[in-house]
Design an enzyme around this catalytic site. Structure first.
Site, PDB file in Angstrom:
ATOM      1  CG  HIS A  61     -26.109  -4.384   1.523  1.00 59.95           C
ATOM      2  ND1 HIS A  61     -26.880  -3.292   1.189  1.00 59.95           N
ATOM      3  CD2 HIS A  61     -26.802  -5.045   2.473  1.00 59.95           C
ATOM      4  CE1 HIS A  61     -27.999  -3.314   1.891  1.00 59.95           C
ATOM      5  NE2 HIS A  61     -27.969  -4.367   2.687  1.00 59.95           N
ATOM      6  CB  CYS A  62     -23.337   0.637   1.420  1.00 62.68           C
ATOM      7  SG  CYS A  62     -22.239   0.746  -0.011  1.00 62.68           S
ATOM      8  NE  ARG A  63     -28.244   5.804  -3.547  1.00 64.14           N
ATOM      9  CZ  ARG A  63     -27.649   6.396  -4.579  1.00 64.14           C
ATOM     10  NH1 ARG A  63     -26.342   6.537  -4.606  1.00 64.14           N
ATOM     11  NH2 ARG A  63     -28.368   6.847  -5.585  1.00 64.14           N
TER      12      ARG A  63
END
Length: 105
Positions: A61-63
């Site tokens: 995941h990221c933003r």
């Protein structure tokens, strides 16, 4: 590329399934908001491929899901992974749909 929604991820957590969560954001972003993933910034992924499990689900995941999607594609194409899932909507979706105490930035 396989994706998992934040709701599906929450269900996976609630059921106690074994998984690895990798956060590919930068350290300053992790300091603002995190969901207890293992921080491996996207630029460091090529040097840390050995830290990514091949024998259980790995959620990256990221933003927002864009960077993590690119990392999933890279790892699948360059390193032959077949157990990776992009967290759709990233930490923003987690904050909006699961845990509003996680800051949006």
């Amino acid at each position: 590329m396989k994706e998992i929604t934040v709701t599906e991820f929450k269900d996976l957590q609630d059921k106690g399934e074994d998984y690895q969560l990798i956060d590919v954001r930068e350290p300053y972003e992790f300091d603002i908001a995190n969901i207890c993933g293992e921080l491996i910034p996207q630029g460091q992924i090529p040097d840390n491929v050995d830290k990514i499990s091949r024998d259980k689900k790995v959620i990256i995941h990221c933003r927002s899901g864009a960077r993590s999607g690119r990392i999933v594609q890279y790892l699948e194409q360059q390193h032959g992974f077949d157990n990776l899932y992009n967290l759709k909507g990233g930490i923003l979706a987690w904050s909006a749909e699961i845990d509003p105490s996680v800051p949006q930035y």
